[in-house]
Each structure stands twice: as structure tokens, then as C-alpha cells.
Design a protein around this motif. Structure first.
Motif, PDB file in Angstrom:
ATOM      1  N   HIS A  32      75.656  37.987 117.686  1.00  0.00           N
ATOM      2  CA  HIS A  32      74.417  37.381 118.184  1.00  0.00           C
ATOM      3  C   HIS A  32      73.209  38.030 117.506  1.00  0.00           C
ATOM      4  N   VAL A  33      72.318  37.195 116.959  1.00  0.00           N
ATOM      5  CA  VAL A  33      71.097  37.675 116.309  1.00  0.00           C
ATOM      6  C   VAL A  33      69.919  37.162 117.116  1.00  0.00           C
ATOM      7  N   LYS A  34      69.063  38.090 117.549  1.00  0.00           N
ATOM      8  CA  LYS A  34      67.880  37.706 118.309  1.00  0.00           C
ATOM      9  C   LYS A  34      66.806  37.217 117.340  1.00  0.00           C
ATOM     10  N   LYS A  35      66.323  36.025 117.595  1.00  0.00           N
ATOM     11  CA  LYS A  35      65.287  35.453 116.734  1.00  0.00           C
ATOM     12  C   LYS A  35      63.947  36.077 117.100  1.00  0.00           C
ATOM     13  N   PRO A  36      63.096  36.337 116.092  1.00  0.00           N
ATOM     14  CA  PRO A  36      61.785  36.929 116.384  1.00  0.00           C
ATOM     15  C   PRO A  36      60.883  35.931 117.114  1.00  0.00           C
ATOM     16  N   ASP A  37      59.912  36.483 117.857  1.00  0.00           N
ATOM     17  CA  ASP A  37      58.970  35.618 118.574  1.00  0.00           C
ATOM     18  C   ASP A  37      58.112  34.806 117.620  1.00  0.00           C
ATOM     19  N   ILE A  38      57.683  35.460 116.528  1.00  0.00           N
ATOM     20  CA  ILE A  38      56.864  34.781 115.519  1.00  0.00           C
ATOM     21  C   ILE A  38      57.676  34.735 114.236  1.00  0.00           C
ATOM     22  N   PRO A  39      58.076  33.543 113.796  1.00  0.00           N
ATOM     23  CA  PRO A  39      58.878  33.472 112.566  1.00  0.00           C
ATOM     24  C   PRO A  39      58.033  33.788 111.334  1.00  0.00           C
ATOM     25  N   GLY A  40      58.615  34.499 110.395  1.00  0.00           N
ATOM     26  CA  GLY A  40      57.933  34.824 109.142  1.00  0.00           C
ATOM     27  C   GLY A  40      57.245  36.169 109.202  1.00  0.00           C
ATOM     28  N   TYR A  41      56.569  36.504 108.105  1.00  0.00           N
ATOM     29  CA  TYR A  41      55.860  37.766 107.975  1.00  0.00           C
ATOM     30  C   TYR A  41      54.389  37.490 107.756  1.00  0.00           C
ATOM     31  N   LYS A  42      53.569  38.309 108.334  1.00  0.00           N
ATOM     32  CA  LYS A  42      52.136  38.186 108.131  1.00  0.00           C
ATOM     33  C   LYS A  42      51.747  39.096 106.971  1.00  0.00           C
ATOM     34  N   VAL A  43      51.159  38.500 105.936  1.00  0.00           N
ATOM     35  CA  VAL A  43      50.746  39.253 104.762  1.00  0.00           C
ATOM     36  C   VAL A  43      49.231  39.321 104.775  1.00  0.00           C
ATOM     37  N   GLU A  44      48.715  40.537 104.791  1.00  0.00           N
ATOM     38  CA  GLU A  44      47.274  40.713 104.776  1.00  0.00           C
ATOM     39  C   GLU A  44      46.811  40.952 103.358  1.00  0.00           C
ATOM     40  N   VAL A  45      45.811  40.174 102.928  1.00  0.00           N
ATOM     41  CA  VAL A  45      45.291  40.255 101.571  1.00  0.00           C
ATOM     42  C   VAL A  45      43.793  40.463 101.660  1.00  0.00           C
ATOM     43  N   LYS A  46      43.306  41.404 100.869  1.00  0.00           N
ATOM     44  CA  LYS A  46      41.861  41.596 100.781  1.00  0.00           C
ATOM     45  C   LYS A  46      41.262  40.449 100.001  1.00  0.00           C
ATOM     46  N   ALA A  47      40.269  39.830 100.555  1.00  0.00           N
ATOM     47  CA  ALA A  47      39.594  38.733  99.867  1.00  0.00           C
ATOM     48  C   ALA A  47      38.545  39.322  98.936  1.00  0.00           C
ATOM     49  N   ALA A  48      38.518  38.819  97.703  1.00  0.00           N
ATOM     50  CA  ALA A  48      37.530  39.271  96.725  1.00  0.00           C
ATOM     51  C   ALA A  48      36.647  38.098  96.369  1.00  0.00           C
ATOM     52  N   SER A  49      35.372  38.352  96.246  1.00  0.00           N
ATOM     53  CA  SER A  49      34.463  37.274  95.862  1.00  0.00           C
ATOM     54  C   SER A  49      34.617  36.975  94.379  1.00  0.00           C
ATOM     55  N   ALA A  50      34.187  35.800  93.976  1.00  0.00           N
ATOM     56  CA  ALA A  50      34.330  35.384  92.578  1.00  0.00           C
ATOM     57  C   ALA A  50      33.527  36.284  91.640  1.00  0.00           C
ATOM     58  N   SER A  51      32.340  36.708  92.083  1.00  0.00           N
ATOM     59  CA  SER A  51      31.522  37.547  91.201  1.00  0.00           C
ATOM     60  C   SER A  51      32.140  38.929  91.019  1.00  0.00           C
ATOM     61  N   SER A  52      32.730  39.476  92.105  1.00  0.00           N
ATOM     62  CA  SER A  52      33.351  40.797  91.952  1.00  0.00           C
ATOM     63  C   SER A  52      34.623  40.701  91.127  1.00  0.00           C
ATOM     64  N   ALA A  53      35.312  39.563  91.202  1.00  0.00           N
ATOM     65  CA  ALA A  53      36.511  39.378  90.365  1.00  0.00           C
ATOM     66  C   ALA A  53      36.127  39.344  88.900  1.00  0.00           C
ATOM     67  N   ALA A  54      35.035  38.672  88.568  1.00  0.00           N
ATOM     68  CA  ALA A  54      34.580  38.620  87.176  1.00  0.00           C
ATOM     69  C   ALA A  54      34.137  40.008  86.711  1.00  0.00           C
ATOM     70  N   GLU A  55      33.451  40.744  87.602  1.00  0.00           N
ATOM     71  CA  GLU A  55      33.011  42.090  87.230  1.00  0.00           C
ATOM     72  C   GLU A  55      34.214  43.014  87.047  1.00  0.00           C
ATOM     73  N   ASN A  56      35.226  42.885  87.921  1.00  0.00           N
ATOM     74  CA  ASN A  56      36.417  43.728  87.789  1.00  0.00           C
ATOM     75  C   ASN A  56      37.156  43.430  86.505  1.00  0.00           C
ATOM     76  N   SER A  57      37.297  42.144  86.161  1.00  0.00           N
ATOM     77  CA  SER A  57      38.026  41.824  84.933  1.00  0.00           C
ATOM     78  C   SER A  57      37.242  42.290  83.714  1.00  0.00           C
ATOM     79  N   GLU A  58      35.907  42.251  83.814  1.00  0.00           N
ATOM     80  CA  GLU A  58      35.089  42.711  82.695  1.00  0.00           C
ATOM     81  C   GLU A  58      35.186  44.223  82.543  1.00  0.00           C
ATOM     82  N   SER A  59      35.154  44.946  83.667  1.00  0.00           N
ATOM     83  CA  SER A  59      35.166  46.400  83.587  1.00  0.00           C
ATOM     84  C   SER A  59      36.550  46.942  83.254  1.00  0.00           C
ATOM     85  N   GLN A  60      37.605  46.172  83.501  1.00  0.00           N
ATOM     86  CA  GLN A  60      38.944  46.653  83.236  1.00  0.00           C
ATOM     87  C   GLN A  60      39.312  46.540  81.763  1.00  0.00           C
ATOM     88  N   ILE A  61      38.587  45.767  81.007  1.00  0.00           N
ATOM     89  CA  ILE A  61      38.921  45.559  79.601  1.00  0.00           C
ATOM     90  C   ILE A  61      38.372  46.720  78.782  1.00  0.00           C
TER      91      ILE A  61
END
Length: 177
Positions: A32-61
């Protein structure tokens, strides 16, 4: 075939079906396998703004490493994609796009006899190594609203070669970083 043979075949099929379903039910009871109350996994991701993404890609090069991948001779070959719309000669004029003689380290949108888009005129920067690299990746994404219809150069070697070629085609080529 008599009725006894048919009865044996039907009984064999029924026993097989009951056996398969019976084994399935018995294993569900044993393991017998007990099913979880909430199916699946919750993945937390930091949201980045478009301008900071462009600045990060520029500074990483690392522009020095990028430019080491290319050569001005290869840039001349790759520039043929650009030559349909841009001239590179000192005496060359504007075509569909502005002339690119002395383009490196001049202000963006500064050729006086060319009609630039509002996006390029208001950008307010100059064509540095990093700016040119970012622009050549995908012009429409780097400076939103510009009218250049070119898809971009995805290969780092091609971008580095074109940048070196543009720098070489100048009255005063800048030293490499």
C-alpha cells in the motif's frame, strides 16, 4: 469442436483474466502506497526582470575571451551577410542601413545623413565591444523598437570576427581589451 472444448477455452480465458486482476488487487493490499495530499512538487524560482537579465548576460561575457575566438579575416567573410544593407568603406555611403566605417566607439545613431529609428536615437550609448556583441546576437531584442530586420549571429566566433572586422575598418582602430 464439441461444447466441452469450447467450455475449456472460455474457462481458461476467465481464469487468466481473474488471475491477472487478482494479482493486481493482492499487490495493492500488500504494498500500500499513501498518496500525497498535494500531487507534484512545488518548484520555487526567483523571478528576474528583463532589464536585469540583459545586464547579467552583458556582465557575464568576458569580451577579451570572446574576441580571442575570432579573426578579422573571418569577419570579412561573415560581414557579407551585412553587406546587403551596410557599406564598410571609408568613402561608402548609407544603404538600407547606415555606413559602418568608424562604427566602433561612436555614439549609437550618430550618422548624420541616415534616418534612424526612435529606439536607436534615444538609446544614448556608444558602440562598445559589449554593446556590439549584444546587438549582433539579436538586434531586435537588444534594442527594442529598432528597425533592423536581421535575425542575428548566434555563433560566438562569427560575432567576434565581425566585431574585429568592424574595428579594423576605421580611421583609428581601438586596441583590443
Amino acid at each position: 469442436m464439441d461444447s466441452f472444448e469450447i467450455n475449456k477455452i472460455i474457462a481458461a480465458i476467465l481464469v487468466t483474466v481473474l488471475l491477472v486482476f487478482g494479482i493486481g488487487k493482492i499487490t495493492d493490499i500488500i504494498f500500500h502506497v499513501k498518496k500525497p495530499d498535494i500531487p507534484g512538487y512545488k518548484v520555487e524560482v526567483k523571478a528576474a526582470s528583463a532589464s536585469s537579465a540583459a545586464e547579467n548576460s552583458e556582465s557575464q561575457i568576458d569580451i577579451a575571451s570572446l574576441l580571442a575566438l575570432g579573426s578579422a579575416e573571418d569577419g570579412k567573410k561573415v560581414f557579407k551577410k551585412c553587406a546587403a544593407c551596410h557599406s564598410i568603406n571609408a568613402s561608402g555611403g548609407n544603404k538600407i542601413g547606415p555606413k559602418l566605417w568608424n562604427v566602433m566607439f561612436r555614439p549609437i545613431g550618430s550618422v548624420s545623413d541616415y534616418k534612424y529609428s526612435k529606439a536607436l536615437l534615444s538609446y544614448g550609448k556608444e558602440w562598445t565591444w559589449e554593446e556590439m556583441n549584444g546587438f549582433l546576437i539579436k538586434p531586435s531584442k537588444w534594442i527594442k523598437g529598432n528597425k533592423m530586420g536581421f535575425a542575428g549571429l548566434k555563433k560566438e566566433e562569427d560575432r567576434a570576427s565581425v566585431i574585429l572586422y568592424l574595428n579594423e575598418n576605421s580611421d583609428n582602430p581601438k586596441p583590443l581589451p
